[in-house]
Write a protein that holds these residues in place. Sequence first.
Motif, PDB file in Angstrom:
ATOM      1  N   ASN A  85      12.495  24.747 -20.787  1.00 41.46           N
ATOM      2  CA  ASN A  85      13.723  23.863 -20.384  1.00 41.46           C
ATOM      3  C   ASN A  85      14.759  25.028 -19.931  1.00 41.46           C
ATOM      4  N   LYS A  86      14.522  25.829 -19.478  1.00 37.86           N
ATOM      5  CA  LYS A  86      15.377  27.122 -18.841  1.00 37.86           C
ATOM      6  C   LYS A  86      16.228  26.379 -17.516  1.00 37.86           C
ATOM      7  N   ASN A  87      15.681  25.555 -16.836  1.00 36.03           N
ATOM      8  CA  ASN A  87      16.604  24.908 -15.852  1.00 36.03           C
ATOM      9  C   ASN A  87      17.306  23.500 -16.364  1.00 36.03           C
ATOM     10  N   GLY A  88      17.270  23.180 -17.740  1.00 32.86           N
ATOM     11  CA  GLY A  88      17.765  22.061 -18.338  1.00 32.86           C
ATOM     12  C   GLY A  88      16.709  21.159 -18.853  1.00 32.86           C
ATOM     13  N   ILE A  89      17.187  20.425 -19.853  1.00 34.07           N
ATOM     14  CA  ILE A  89      16.176  19.381 -20.406  1.00 34.07           C
ATOM     15  C   ILE A  89      16.143  18.143 -19.785  1.00 34.07           C
ATOM     16  N   PRO A  90      15.096  17.678 -19.207  1.00 34.58           N
ATOM     17  CA  PRO A  90      15.049  16.623 -18.231  1.00 34.58           C
ATOM     18  C   PRO A  90      15.593  15.383 -18.987  1.00 34.58           C
ATOM     19  N   ASN A  91      14.989  15.264 -20.324  1.00 32.93           N
ATOM     20  CA  ASN A  91      15.371  13.834 -21.111  1.00 32.93           C
ATOM     21  C   ASN A  91      15.518  14.363 -22.365  1.00 32.93           C
ATOM     22  N   LEU A  92      16.946  14.300 -22.858  1.00 31.08           N
ATOM     23  CA  LEU A  92      17.476  14.770 -24.120  1.00 31.08           C
ATOM     24  C   LEU A  92      16.755  13.896 -25.289  1.00 31.08           C
ATOM     25  N   TYR A 138      20.216  23.265 -29.990  1.00 36.36           N
ATOM     26  CA  TYR A 138      19.872  23.948 -28.487  1.00 36.36           C
ATOM     27  C   TYR A 138      20.380  23.198 -27.216  1.00 36.36           C
ATOM     28  N   PRO A 139      20.344  21.787 -27.249  1.00 34.82           N
ATOM     29  CA  PRO A 139      21.024  21.308 -26.133  1.00 34.82           C
ATOM     30  C   PRO A 139      22.529  21.257 -25.931  1.00 34.82           C
TER      31      PRO A 139
END
Length: 349
Positions: A85-92, A138-139
């Motif tokens: 998820n380094k580049n963002g969480i695709p689907n929270l 984390y998010p």
Amino acid sequence: MFEAAPPAMVNNTKTKWFYGVDSIRFVLAFIVMLSHFDNVYATALKHSAHSIFRDAGYFLANAFDGTSAVIAFFIISGFVIHYPNKNGIPNLTEFWIRRFLRILIPLAVILIIGTQFNHPENAVVWSLFCELIYYGLYPFMAKIKLSWKNKFIVSYIIAALVIGTLCFHDVVAFVKQTDTNYHGYYWQLGGWLTWIVGLPCWLLGVLIAEHIDDLKQASFKSVMIYRVIVFLISCFCCIGKFHLHLSYILSMNIFALLIYKWLQTEIVYFKTHPSNTTLEKMGKFSYSLYLCHPLLYVILRLFFIYNTFTYPLFLLLAVAISYGFYLAVERPGHRLARKLNHKYNTTLN
């Protein structure tokens, strides 16, 4: 003797995983189990008439430090959560469903069974409550406009302030070498505040994930040196807690900095070297072993005498039953999480 897994990491469009991590997880879970099962061999050696055997007994009694292993678990958790998820969480929503259910379903089963045995699982569930909080935070931490290194530094300072304020009794006990108000344990602040103390350890795993792709090589010699040093210091931390009034809440966050370097070296090493297939497979049920073993220790003692002859049997049965728990509860929980995610995504589409 054992079939070796391919080197490096699984890497395709659906999966990205580092070999070696599951092996470490199993070893850590096994160490935690050893720390909770009374070591009958250590007890027998300590009562020997020969000093060399007594010394061996005292060493063996402090050779497996479960709290150090939990700190390593925190770091691994931060790594495996952040790396994909380094580049963002695709689907929270999908992220939370998968992460929460994987912990909560087996945990709920153990908590229900534990009600019949005075909840021996409490010896380990404190760390799982911390993990759930980290998954939830984390998010939101990812959205803070600071580098992960700076987030770690801030969390480390906050943890130190909390320890120095709320656990000052342990500071005094160490300085004055007294038992007065000495607690000693890492989780002494309870479920509501221990996560603050452990957060910098978890973020060390995030830091590994941040730059692991830039680290290309580690030698077997460096891995072995780190393993020996980490083992010896974990022994010292255990001795310090019981004999030097050095509380885990004072030692573990400092020790975590070395564990971070060790785990980073292990992960880099197994990027280019084969891992042990057997340990990798056993690592898949390390969570079940970690969660089940305190309860199994209590239940097995209802059926078997616990002594130097049955001690190996207790360990073997605990591992075997934990694997059965994985097949019956944990793995179906993983499948349920995937089905719910699939259903959620289908509904959205």
